[in-house]
Design a protein around this motif. Structure first.
Motif, PDB file in Angstrom:
ATOM      1  N   GLU A 407       0.824  -1.209   0.000  1.00 49.96           N
ATOM      2  CA  GLU A 407       0.000   0.000   0.000  1.00 49.96           C
ATOM      3  C   GLU A 407       0.860   1.262   0.000  1.00 49.96           C
ATOM      4  O   GLU A 407       0.504   2.279  -0.606  1.00 49.96           O
ATOM      5  N   ILE A 408       2.015   1.209   0.664  1.00 51.70           N
ATOM      6  CA  ILE A 408       2.925   2.368   0.650  1.00 51.70           C
ATOM      7  C   ILE A 408       3.650   2.458  -0.694  1.00 51.70           C
ATOM      8  O   ILE A 408       3.833   3.542  -1.249  1.00 51.70           O
ATOM      9  N   LEU A 409       4.022   1.301  -1.230  1.00 52.77           N
ATOM     10  CA  LEU A 409       4.707   1.270  -2.516  1.00 52.77           C
ATOM     11  C   LEU A 409       3.803   1.802  -3.632  1.00 52.77           C
ATOM     12  O   LEU A 409       4.278   2.473  -4.553  1.00 52.77           O
ATOM     13  N   GLU A 410       2.503   1.530  -3.550  1.00 53.24           N
ATOM     14  CA  GLU A 410       1.581   2.023  -4.571  1.00 53.24           C
ATOM     15  C   GLU A 410       1.578   3.548  -4.611  1.00 53.24           C
ATOM     16  O   GLU A 410       1.628   4.148  -5.685  1.00 53.24           O
ATOM     17  N   VAL A 411       1.522   4.176  -3.437  1.00 55.75           N
ATOM     18  CA  VAL A 411       1.561   5.641  -3.375  1.00 55.75           C
ATOM     19  C   VAL A 411       2.924   6.142  -3.844  1.00 55.75           C
ATOM     20  O   VAL A 411       3.028   7.160  -4.543  1.00 55.75           O
ATOM     21  N   GLU A 412       3.980   5.422  -3.488  1.00 53.34           N
ATOM     22  CA  GLU A 412       5.327   5.810  -3.901  1.00 53.34           C
ATOM     23  C   GLU A 412       5.458   5.829  -5.422  1.00 53.34           C
ATOM     24  O   GLU A 412       6.085   6.718  -5.999  1.00 53.34           O
ATOM     25  N   LEU A 413       4.844   4.856  -6.085  1.00 51.62           N
ATOM     26  CA  LEU A 413       4.942   4.753  -7.538  1.00 51.62           C
ATOM     27  C   LEU A 413       3.946   5.660  -8.258  1.00 51.62           C
ATOM     28  O   LEU A 413       4.293   6.336  -9.229  1.00 51.62           O
ATOM     29  N   PHE A 414       2.701   5.683  -7.802  1.00 51.06           N
ATOM     30  CA  PHE A 414       1.635   6.344  -8.547  1.00 51.06           C
ATOM     31  C   PHE A 414       1.244   7.711  -7.983  1.00 51.06           C
ATOM     32  O   PHE A 414       0.518   8.464  -8.641  1.00 51.06           O
ATOM     33  N   GLY A 415       1.708   8.042  -6.786  1.00 52.21           N
ATOM     34  CA  GLY A 415       1.364   9.331  -6.203  1.00 52.21           C
ATOM     35  C   GLY A 415       0.030   9.294  -5.482  1.00 52.21           C
ATOM     36  O   GLY A 415      -0.688   8.293  -5.485  1.00 52.21           O
ATOM     37  N   ARG A 416      -0.306  10.436  -4.877  1.00 56.02           N
ATOM     38  CA  ARG A 416      -1.547  10.529  -4.117  1.00 56.02           C
ATOM     39  C   ARG A 416      -2.368  11.698  -4.662  1.00 56.02           C
ATOM     40  O   ARG A 416      -1.836  12.789  -4.890  1.00 56.02           O
ATOM     41  N   GLY A 417      -3.656  11.476  -4.880  1.00 56.46           N
ATOM     42  CA  GLY A 417      -4.543  12.536  -5.345  1.00 56.46           C
ATOM     43  C   GLY A 417      -4.972  13.419  -4.196  1.00 56.46           C
ATOM     44  O   GLY A 417      -4.615  13.194  -3.042  1.00 56.46           O
ATOM     45  N   SER A 445       3.524  -6.685  -5.592  1.00 58.71           N
ATOM     46  CA  SER A 445       2.300  -7.473  -5.402  1.00 58.71           C
ATOM     47  C   SER A 445       1.617  -7.660  -6.757  1.00 58.71           C
ATOM     48  O   SER A 445       1.839  -6.885  -7.701  1.00 58.71           O
ATOM     49  N   THR A 446       0.781  -8.671  -6.864  1.00 59.34           N
ATOM     50  CA  THR A 446       0.100  -8.941  -8.141  1.00 59.34           C
ATOM     51  C   THR A 446      -0.793  -7.774  -8.555  1.00 59.34           C
ATOM     52  O   THR A 446      -0.942  -7.485  -9.738  1.00 59.34           O
ATOM     53  N   VAL A 447      -1.402  -7.094  -7.559  1.00 63.54           N
ATOM     54  CA  VAL A 447      -2.253  -5.940  -7.876  1.00 63.54           C
ATOM     55  C   VAL A 447      -1.423  -4.827  -8.512  1.00 63.54           C
ATOM     56  O   VAL A 447      -1.813  -4.228  -9.525  1.00 63.54           O
ATOM     57  N   LEU A 448      -0.240  -4.563  -7.932  1.00 64.49           N
ATOM     58  CA  LEU A 448       0.615  -3.510  -8.473  1.00 64.49           C
ATOM     59  C   LEU A 448       1.218  -3.913  -9.822  1.00 64.49           C
ATOM     60  O   LEU A 448       1.430  -3.055 -10.690  1.00 64.49           O
ATOM     61  N   GLN A 449       1.505  -5.206  -9.998  1.00 61.87           N
ATOM     62  CA  GLN A 449       2.004  -5.665 -11.296  1.00 61.87           C
ATOM     63  C   GLN A 449       0.997  -5.347 -12.399  1.00 61.87           C
ATOM     64  O   GLN A 449       1.344  -4.831 -13.466  1.00 61.87           O
ATOM     65  N   ASP A 450      -0.252  -5.661 -12.138  1.00 61.99           N
ATOM     66  CA  ASP A 450      -1.316  -5.424 -13.122  1.00 61.99           C
ATOM     67  C   ASP A 450      -1.482  -3.924 -13.385  1.00 61.99           C
ATOM     68  O   ASP A 450      -1.595  -3.481 -14.536  1.00 61.99           O
TER      69      ASP A 450
END
Length: 637
Positions: A407-417, A445-450
């Protein structure tokens, strides 16, 4: 120098006196007398106006191209007054700073047609005494009467020449010749030449100033516009023009006139430009520009320009594209390549083959996959690939996928709105225009891979918590310690993402497969350490090189780096001996540091005060070290 009318019969007597007796009469102007003497010494013929030195058509064409600004100005000025030239049988000449004729206007110049004259050189050694040579030599306007000319062919007319001076240098000479002196007062001819001189100098100075300002405006990383009422763009610098190319209506790209922003901006009435014409300035505002083709985000400043009646006549808009701002921020934050491919040391065949492939593939813009065991130098190779690519001027941003929860990596990669206070770009946006290095990509994670695969395929992303699509232009270099294809076959890694990043695959060999490179690598590590810490250069003794050559290095270059670092800081002299090499598994440092503060301080000094280096030397984690630093109260010293 503007002179009074002279008696031409007397001037003719003075001329003949000099020609026959080599005597300069006291009534002869000193500059003319000196020029007569030089003309005689140079052996310039006195009877016929010869054009001995002349440029070719190609050469005169090149000179005219170089001086287009001056020629175009004089062309325009002549067209306004050419009837005056025709009425009084005047001719006009423009010469450059080498006194080559660039152009002949109006009547023939001393019986020479334009075709004969243009490209000819008019220096003193070519035509003797003339108003052109004297004005050029003395850098002042000069009126010369016919009998004072050196060549008899030229004595039937009077000439006034004026140097065109720019930046304290004579750039051109303008000459007007009058044949019918009785009909045209000398004062009128002189006034005309002085007016041309003043106007031309002012024009050339203004153009030079504008060119300098345009060069400055084109060099700044900002889009600059001058906009007229109604939204018409009167001026745009280089970056501004490139932005406009993307928003002009289809079918109007080839037209010379600037686009009208009120026609191409869907939200024109809600922009700072519209408010600027109402007299409201804006400073450093984040603005969204919506066009039928694309949506832009800029940091924009708008300044109204008022006329004499205090009404807004136009506005200046300066904007910094947010994607460019992110690139600047990325560079400021140190997101640049620290290593080149040439910094990767090794002569073994397996290594040079790998390096050659990386160099060739770097020139493409495909996503990249680096596969190799931990510690083989994949991160350094990623830096080298980025620096060798067409994206070298853009940022290089690295993310280690195994260092944080999904969940932290997702924000790190995609940013926060969210709003300005909450929202922030992710590493994918910051790396736009450059390279994103994803280390340990197999740990996504598989979710972030997709999600990552979809983003790279579409070239657009949505920040976490928002639905706005933001364009990105990023190249991914992924690194994996295992065989990623096998993980795909096992269903552990998303096949769609693998297909995207595996178009170019480079396999980095382990150190045991390139054992002959170990001494060179060790020497290179020592050299980098000395340069980094400003210490004297050191060398490995032959027996020390033999020690490290005899080991398999399961931890690869990273493990070798740790061993060489310990030896480097432990060695007092310039030669690292075998005794200073602590191979993995050996215990050189006493465990006394766990109970003895002085022993810990000694180890701290040996590591040069570097936490990571000390952790390697003591074979403990950084967390453990911090605990002992606190225990001994060193964090307060």
């Amino acid at each position: 120098m503007i002179r009074e009318r002279r008696n031409k019969a007397k001037l003719e007597l003075y001329y003949n006196k000099f020609v026959n007796d080599s005597v300069v009469d006291p009534n002869v102007h000193p500059w003319i007398g000196e020029s007569w003497q030089r003309s005689k010494d140079l052996g310039v013929g006195r009877d016929v106006f010869h054009l001995n030195i002349k440029l070719s058509r190609e050469e005169i064409s090149k000179r005219r191209e170089r001086y287009t600004t001056a020629i175009d100005f004089l062309d325009g000025l002549y067209n306004e007054i050419k009837e005056h030239f025709t009425s009084y049988n005047l001719s006009m000449l423009l010469t450059d700073q080498d006194l080559y004729v660039l152009k002949n206007y109006a009547m023939p110049f001393y019986q020479k047609t334009a075709g004969e004259l243009e490209g000819a050189r008019m220096q003193e050694e070519d035509i003797g005494t003339s108003s052109i040579g004297i004005a050029f030599r003395n850098k002042v306007p000069f009126l010369m009467f016919g009998p004072e000319m050196w060549i008899k062919d030229c004595q039937n007319g009077d000439a006034c020449s004026a140097p065109i001076i720019v930046d304290n240098q004579v750039k051109f000479v303008v000459t007007v010749v009058s044949i019918q002196q009785e009909e045209l007062p000398y004062s009128a001819m002189v006034a005309m030449v002085l007016s041309i001189k003043y106007a031309m100098e002012q024009h050339l100075a203004m153009v030079a100033s504008l060119n300098a300002k345009n060069t400055i405006l084109d060099a700044v990383p900002l889009a600059v516009y001058h906009i007229l009422p109604g939204g018409e763009v009167a001026y745009a610098n280089k970056l501004g023009n490139s932005r406009l190319l993307g928003i002009v209506p289809p079918g109007t790209e080839d037209k010379n006139e600037g686009p009208n922003l009120s026609d191409v901006l869907v939200n024109y009435r809600h922009t700072p430009i519209y408010k600027g014409f109402l007299g409201v300035p804006s400073y450093n505002r984040e603005v969204t520009w919506i066009t039928p083709r694309k949506t832009y985000e800029d940091i924009t400043t708008v300044v109204p320009l008022a006329g004499d009646d205090s009404e807004v006549e136009s506005i200046v808009a300066v904007s910094l594209p947010i994607e460019d701002l992110r690139t600047l921020v990325a560079h400021t934050a140190g997101y640049t390549a620290r290593y080149s491919l040439s910094s990767m040391v090794g002569d073994s065949q397996v290594f040079t083959t790998m390096k050659d492939k990386a160099s060739r593939t770097a020139r493409n813009d495909y996503h990249f996959l680096l596969q190799g065991e931990s510690g083989t130098g994949k991160q350094r190779l990623a830096h080298g690939i980025h620096q060798a690519s067409s994206r070298a001027a853009g940022p290089l941003i690295a993310v280690k996928c195994g260092d944080m929860p999904p969940e932290i990596l997702e924000v790190e990669l995609f940013g926060r709105g969210g709003n300005e206070a909450e929202g922030r770009p992710g590493k994918l946006e910051l790396a736009s225009g450059g390279t994103l290095f994803l280390d340990e990509i197999e740990k996504l994670s598989t979710v972030l891979q997709d999600k990552l695969a979809e983003t790279l395929k579409d070239g657009n992303l949505s920040r976490c918590g928002e639905s706005v699509q933001r364009p990105i232009d990023v190249r991914v270099i992924a690194a994996c310690d295992t065989d990623l294809k096998r993980l795909v076959e096992k269903g552990v890694f998303f096949a769609g993402l693998y297909e995207l990043i595996s178009r170019s695959v480079v396999r980095v060999p382990p150190l045991r497969m390139r054992r002959d490179d170990v001494p060179g690598l060790a020497a290179h590590i020592v050299e980098e350490l000395a340069a980094l810490h400003g210490l004297p250069a050191k060398q490995l003794a032959p027996e020390a090189a033999a020690v490290i050559m005899g080991y398999d290095w399961p931890g690869n270059i990273k493990q070798l780096q740790g061993v060489i670092e310990q030896a480097f800081f432990r060695t007092a002299g310039n030669i690292i001996s075998a005794n200073e090499i602590t191979m993995p598994g050996e215990q050189r440092l006493s465990k006394a540091w766990k109970e003895d503060k002085e022993a810990f301080v000694e180890a701290w000094k040996a590591a040069g005060g570097n936490i990571s280096r000390l952790a390697n030397m003591l074979d403990v984690s950084r967390v453990t070290l911090y605990r002992y630093i606190k225990k001994y109260g060193l964090d307060k010293e």
